[in-house]
Design an enzyme around this catalytic site. Sequence first.
Site, short mmCIF file in Angstrom:
data_model
loop_
_atom_site.label_atom_id
_atom_site.label_comp_id
_atom_site.label_asym_id
_atom_site.label_seq_id
_atom_site.Cartn_x
_atom_site.Cartn_y
_atom_site.Cartn_z
N PHE A 257 46.15 37.55 40.10
CA PHE A 257 44.95 37.50 39.28
C PHE A 257 44.11 36.28 39.63
CE2 PHE A 257 42.90 36.00 35.27
CZ PHE A 257 42.01 37.05 35.11
N GLN A 258 42.84 36.52 39.93
CA GLN A 258 41.87 35.49 40.30
C GLN A 258 42.33 34.69 41.53
OE1 GLN A 258 40.68 33.22 36.78
NE2 GLN A 258 39.09 34.74 36.38
#
Length: 561
Positions: A112-113
């Site tokens: 994530f990210q």
Amino acid sequence: MLLSGAEILIKSLLKEGVDTIFGYPGGAVLPIYDVLYKTPEITHIRTCHEQAAAHAADGYARVTGKVGVCLSTSGPGATNLVTGIANAYMDSVPMVAITGQVPLALLGKDSFQEVDITGITLPITKHNFIVKDVKKIRSVVREAFRIASTGRPGPVLIDMPKDIQMNKTEFDESIDYDMPLRKDTNYNFRNHIQIEKAVEFIAKARCPVIYAGGGVVISGGNQELLEFAEKARIPVTTTLMALGTVPSEHPLSLGMLGMHGTAYANYAVSNADLLIAVGARFDDRVVGNVEKFAPKAKIIHIDIDPAEMGKNIEVDIPITGDVKEVLQAINKYLKDCKNDIQREDWINQIENWKKKYPLKYCKNGSLKPQYIIQKVYDVTEGEAIITTEVGQHQMWTAQYYKFKKPRTFVTSGGLGTMGFGFPAAIGAQIGCPNKRVIVIAGDGSFKMNSSEIETIVNYNLPLVVLILNNSTLGMVRQWQDLFYEKRYSYVDFHRGPDFVKLAESYGALGMRIKKPEEVEETIHKALESNKPVIIDCIIDAEEKVFPMVPAGSPIDSMIGV
């Protein structure tokens, strides 16, 4: 003493003299923000968008000469910095961008990210780092600031995985930076020979011109440049990035050259027998047709970056070194150089061009953008810092505001970034709190980062923004008018925002100018308010920037002269 990586990072930044960081918090940089919360020595300016943080750090660096610092979280936060990093790279601005990253164990797993920001920014940074050992943070920060600020300046990126920010290691504060910053070496050991040759060329030239670029500003060599010009009696033309290095009203000043330069600067370069390029890179907007640029001239090129020598234009005498130091050496040689050649004919010729082809616009009683800029100069007496967005208004500002000093004009030159000028002004105002900073923007550019009105209100920055509002993408429309048979494809704004109401909705002052007689009084009111002010200036979409050299044409082939 055990300290976390985030604590070591902030202490290292303090050692580098950092007093301001522009940024936007996020999950991958929470440890850093937690330390910033407890570090009053550093002012953190939270912008409304990461791109604005990068541009603000850029503007701060340009007006102060210090390294600008911006900070973002990982993933989209990091990629939002990319345009700002590229802008700083193209204009040789010293900047350190710090990005958060996912923990080391999650790298390469589409976490994530997660994004490979070091890979993405490799072509637009001088160097970048991903820190994988907490013990190396201090040395990485030291090296990043060295690289960013020495030689030809530019941006450096430091990517900090979250676990590295949280890991702890022994940190001895008593061990200071014993070693001074290592400077880049002089690239050309033959400089003294080249300078002697250059002085010989200068002495023999009958029609010389100095072509000064942004490298003069970066090196702090404006006084040496002026001394050189006055000693050798050589007219000076500048690039967009060098405006202010020689006062605009100096008798030897030719103003800007190139696509929207003055006619007399373009004629002078086209007829020169010697062109002395100082801290400039012969970019396409200056040169036009390469084969027909300065066709009669021998060329001396002074630049700190050896990669620029012969890259765009073949030169006769390359001199690689710091502009200020090289000019000092040339000035010393000129003291001993007897110059019997008179340049009265050349100076007179240039004066004739100035009289015959002055900058001009049609004064028909309507509100003209050129007039607005002239009035900004009159009201500020040329003492303000001016930032611009990109487009027609940028060129009108370069033409009609008479810059007196370096580091007073902040604009995006190489990348041409719409949305740059407003956040750059935030950095400029933070960097120079005792100076007036004025933004000159187009309505198209301003809308790209208009949310930063919130930033200037939150931090009570007394910026004045003049929007030259023609309800269109003015420069694109000008090209469509001149070269695409008036096919105005997707440039007109049939319904734009009410900028006065927009300003007021954020808590700023909003004003509007529709007539020439309103200009001076409104500017005075805006400056005297000492508050954030947005001024909507309604101008005609048909107004154009002249002179103009069509792309690929010789610079003495101008429209509108």
